[in-house]
Design an enzyme around this catalytic site. Sequence first.
Site, mmCIF file in Angstrom:
data_model
loop_
_atom_site.group_PDB
_atom_site.id
_atom_site.type_symbol
_atom_site.label_atom_id
_atom_site.label_comp_id
_atom_site.label_asym_id
_atom_site.label_seq_id
_atom_site.Cartn_x
_atom_site.Cartn_y
_atom_site.Cartn_z
ATOM 1 N N ASN A 115 53.184 43.086 45.564
ATOM 2 C CA ASN A 115 52.655 41.721 45.511
ATOM 3 C C ASN A 115 52.397 41.387 44.047
ATOM 4 O OD1 ASN A 115 51.205 39.353 45.712
ATOM 5 N ND2 ASN A 115 49.366 40.293 46.609
ATOM 6 N N TRP A 116 53.255 40.534 43.497
ATOM 7 C CA TRP A 116 53.148 40.237 42.063
ATOM 8 C C TRP A 116 52.049 39.209 41.765
ATOM 9 C CZ3 TRP A 116 59.011 39.815 40.239
ATOM 10 C CH2 TRP A 116 59.619 41.053 40.472
ATOM 11 N N LYS A 117 51.484 38.638 42.792
ATOM 12 C CA LYS A 117 50.431 37.605 42.636
ATOM 13 C C LYS A 117 50.882 36.538 41.627
ATOM 14 C CE LYS A 117 47.034 41.141 43.616
ATOM 15 N NZ LYS A 117 45.628 41.463 43.702
ATOM 16 N N HIS A 124 46.066 37.249 52.766
ATOM 17 C CA HIS A 124 45.586 38.113 51.671
ATOM 18 C C HIS A 124 44.132 37.737 51.354
ATOM 19 C CE1 HIS A 124 45.136 39.831 47.683
ATOM 20 N NE2 HIS A 124 46.154 40.630 47.976
ATOM 21 N N GLU A 169 42.623 37.256 48.708
ATOM 22 C CA GLU A 169 42.462 36.194 47.704
ATOM 23 C C GLU A 169 42.671 34.814 48.334
ATOM 24 O OE1 GLU A 169 45.192 37.940 44.879
ATOM 25 O OE2 GLU A 169 43.765 39.586 44.609
ATOM 26 N N GLU A 195 43.540 46.200 53.511
ATOM 27 C CA GLU A 195 43.214 46.122 52.091
ATOM 28 C C GLU A 195 41.714 45.887 51.939
ATOM 29 O OE1 GLU A 195 46.936 44.919 49.695
ATOM 30 O OE2 GLU A 195 45.867 43.112 50.225
ATOM 31 N N ILE A 238 40.659 46.071 45.901
ATOM 32 C CA ILE A 238 41.768 45.276 45.371
ATOM 33 C C ILE A 238 41.530 44.924 43.909
ATOM 34 C CG2 ILE A 238 43.028 43.106 45.557
ATOM 35 C CD1 ILE A 238 42.627 43.172 48.522
ATOM 36 N N GLY A 239 42.424 45.418 43.065
ATOM 37 C CA GLY A 239 42.369 45.094 41.638
ATOM 38 C C GLY A 239 41.171 45.666 40.909
ATOM 39 N N SER A 276 44.339 49.115 44.770
ATOM 40 C CA SER A 276 44.360 50.033 43.625
ATOM 41 C C SER A 276 45.245 51.265 43.831
ATOM 42 C CB SER A 276 42.928 50.444 43.240
ATOM 43 O OG SER A 276 42.211 49.310 42.785
ATOM 44 N N GLY A 323 49.540 45.810 44.317
ATOM 45 C CA GLY A 323 49.397 44.684 43.387
ATOM 46 C C GLY A 323 49.726 45.130 41.968
ATOM 47 N N GLY A 324 48.702 45.476 41.208
ATOM 48 C CA GLY A 324 48.859 45.809 39.786
ATOM 49 C C GLY A 324 49.982 46.791 39.483
HETATM 50 C C1 PEP Z 1 46.916 43.404 46.512
HETATM 51 O O1 PEP Z 1 46.561 42.414 45.918
HETATM 52 O O2 PEP Z 1 47.522 43.293 47.592
HETATM 53 C C2 PEP Z 1 46.597 44.701 45.937
HETATM 54 C C3 PEP Z 1 46.612 45.729 46.722
HETATM 55 O O3 PEP Z 1 46.261 44.737 44.599
HETATM 56 P P1 PEP Z 1 46.005 46.042 43.677
HETATM 57 O O4 PEP Z 1 47.060 47.056 44.033
HETATM 58 O O5 PEP Z 1 46.125 45.560 42.285
HETATM 59 O O6 PEP Z 1 44.645 46.530 44.011
#
Ligand code: PEP
Length: 257
Positions: A11-13, A97, A99, A169, A174-175, A215, A236-237
Amino acid sequence: MSDRRYILAGNWKMNKTPYEAQQFANMLADSLVGFTFFDIYIAPTFVALDRVREAISSSNIKLAAQNMYFEDSGAFTGEISPKMLKELNVSAVILGHSERRKIFGETDELINKKVKKALNDGFVPIFCVGETLEERQKGLTFAVVEKQVREGFYGLSKEEAQKVVIAYEPVWAIGTGVVATPQQAQEVHAFIRELLVKMYDDQTAQTIRILYGGSVTPENFFGLFIKKDIDGALVGGASLKESFVQLAKIMDKIITK
Ligand code: PEP
């Protein structure tokens, strides 16, 4: 290891311009050749979908969107329809999600409409659930996740439910760099699978893929992914860099060994 086909999804957000996304997707298309034992999805921003589609057109990477609306067209300023995504070869859509839930106020009811529409139009919904830190500290994790799953799946037949991919999640992971321990994640995944047995039946529960997200890095992926009810990751990241290739290598090694 189960019969479920595992998934690595990025997920590149709201990261990477269309040009940057295209360059990165070109690199991924080259680096991920041969990883055919699991599904790989990347979800760039809407404005980069077309360029990324081109970049991965002859690769084993599939295109995902980060959201969509539940109508095909009309007066919905700023929204993107399933019909538009179809034309760009998008095959999966991330829905609900945290967010979107938190920053954009998406409700379980709205997310359920999107899940239904996605299934109806042939997309794989990657449906996200997870508790906040406060909810976990209050011992509400199972209650929160149960409500999100029940409402997200509301009205889905057994056949439809089997096509949904759930991403657990935890919002606090997350993040943040704070990953759930493999035990913490497995506990919730097992809870979700048990819940699906109650909502549907054992076969349906065993078919549905449940990803972990929050993460994930190449350093912590192995321990999570070997857990019985963890069928891959939504990342994500670490999906924005070379580390996504490393995650694919780890997944491939575990699956093919
Ligand atoms: C996400 O936003 O779906 C996610 C899992 O982010 P991260 O891996 O950066 O925690």
